[in-house]
Write an enzyme that holds these catalytic residues in place. Structure first.
Site, short mmCIF file in Angstrom:
data_model
loop_
_atom_site.label_atom_id
_atom_site.label_comp_id
_atom_site.label_asym_id
_atom_site.label_seq_id
_atom_site.Cartn_x
_atom_site.Cartn_y
_atom_site.Cartn_z
CB SER A 1 3.18 3.23 4.21
OG SER A 1 3.27 1.89 3.80
CG ASP B 1 6.62 -3.41 3.39
OD1 ASP B 1 5.51 -3.36 2.85
OD2 ASP B 1 7.16 -2.43 3.94
CG HIS C 1 -0.93 -0.18 3.74
ND1 HIS C 1 -1.39 0.89 3.01
CD2 HIS C 1 0.42 -0.02 3.83
CE1 HIS C 1 -0.36 1.66 2.67
NE2 HIS C 1 0.73 1.13 3.16
#
Length: 234
Positions: free
Chosen positions: A123, A138, A160
């Site tokens: 990630s 994010d 993701h």
């Protein structure tokens, strides 16, 4: 020669924390049994660094490596300097990169990995291996001195990755967000990593690992598909 394992995330479908990564990591760390892995926990906002370190230690216990968080030393760089392997965990990419700048870790990690120290991250920990963090998912809850990251993989990464919009969602899709990035940065390449995928980088080549193809977006949203187990030069 660079040796990096860049993983989309810490879970895949209903698996427990880091479980789906264990087969990859067993191969990746086969020559590092009993060695020390320096762990960078700065992305972990909703847990203490102690808690994050313990969580990773438990998840990777069967790998027979010693996970040591950099916060255990007054000067975090000292643990990086002595480590045999470097690992960077997921969480908030902005907090992660800010911490790496504050503790002067970027040039040190870059130099060690370019000299052959293995690096793995998931990630946010994969994101910072790329050119910049401008394609993270994010929220910018803090502001690092720059968006420039390690540039060990000299392109953009989007962990993701999910295509399209969930039912009832009226915000932008991931493709639309990446299209915005490529309009502003038309010479960039963005490697989108769906859940359950990873890139294993050795030297100037990368292999696609996991359950899904990796997608490469470039100028005008040109799309190339990189199948599982394919190898490409970057």
């Amino acid at each position: 020669m660079k040796n990096m394992l860049l993983m989309s995330g810490s879970k895949y479908q209903n698996t427990d924390y880091l479980v789906h990564t264990l087969p990859w990591l067993q191969d990746f760390l086969a020559d590092y049994q009993g060695k020390t892995v320096a762990f960078v926990p700065y992305a972990g906002v909703r847990q203490s660094y102690d808690e994050y370190e313990l969580k990773v230690q438990k998840a990777l216990a069967e790998l027979n490596v010693a996970i040591l968080s950099v916060h255990r030393a007054e000067k975090h760089a000292e643990i990086i300097e002595k480590a045999d392997v470097i690992a960077i965990g997921g969480g908030n990419t902005f907090c992660l990169l800010k911490g790496m700048y504050e503790h002067h870790l970027l040039p040190l990690i870059r130099e060690k990995v370019q000299s052959g120290t293995p690096y793995f991250g998931w990630s946010a920990g994969a994101n910072v291996a790329g050119r910049s963090i401008m394609t993270t998912n994010d929220m910018p809850i803090t502001y690092p001195p720059s968006f420039d990251a390690l540039n060990l993989f000299p392109h953009q990464l989007n962990p993701h990755f999910i295509s399209g919009k969930p039912a009832g969602h009226n915000g932008e899709s991931r493709e639309e967000r990446l299209a915005e990035f490529l309009i502003v940065n038309p010479t960039a390449n963005v490697y989108a990593l769906p859940e359950g995928t990873a890139l294993h980088i050795q030297g100037q080549q990368a292999r696609v690992l996991g359950q899904h193809d990796v997608l490469l977006f470039s100028e005008n949203m040109q799309l190339a598909t990189l199948p599982v187990n394919s190898v490409f030069d970057y």
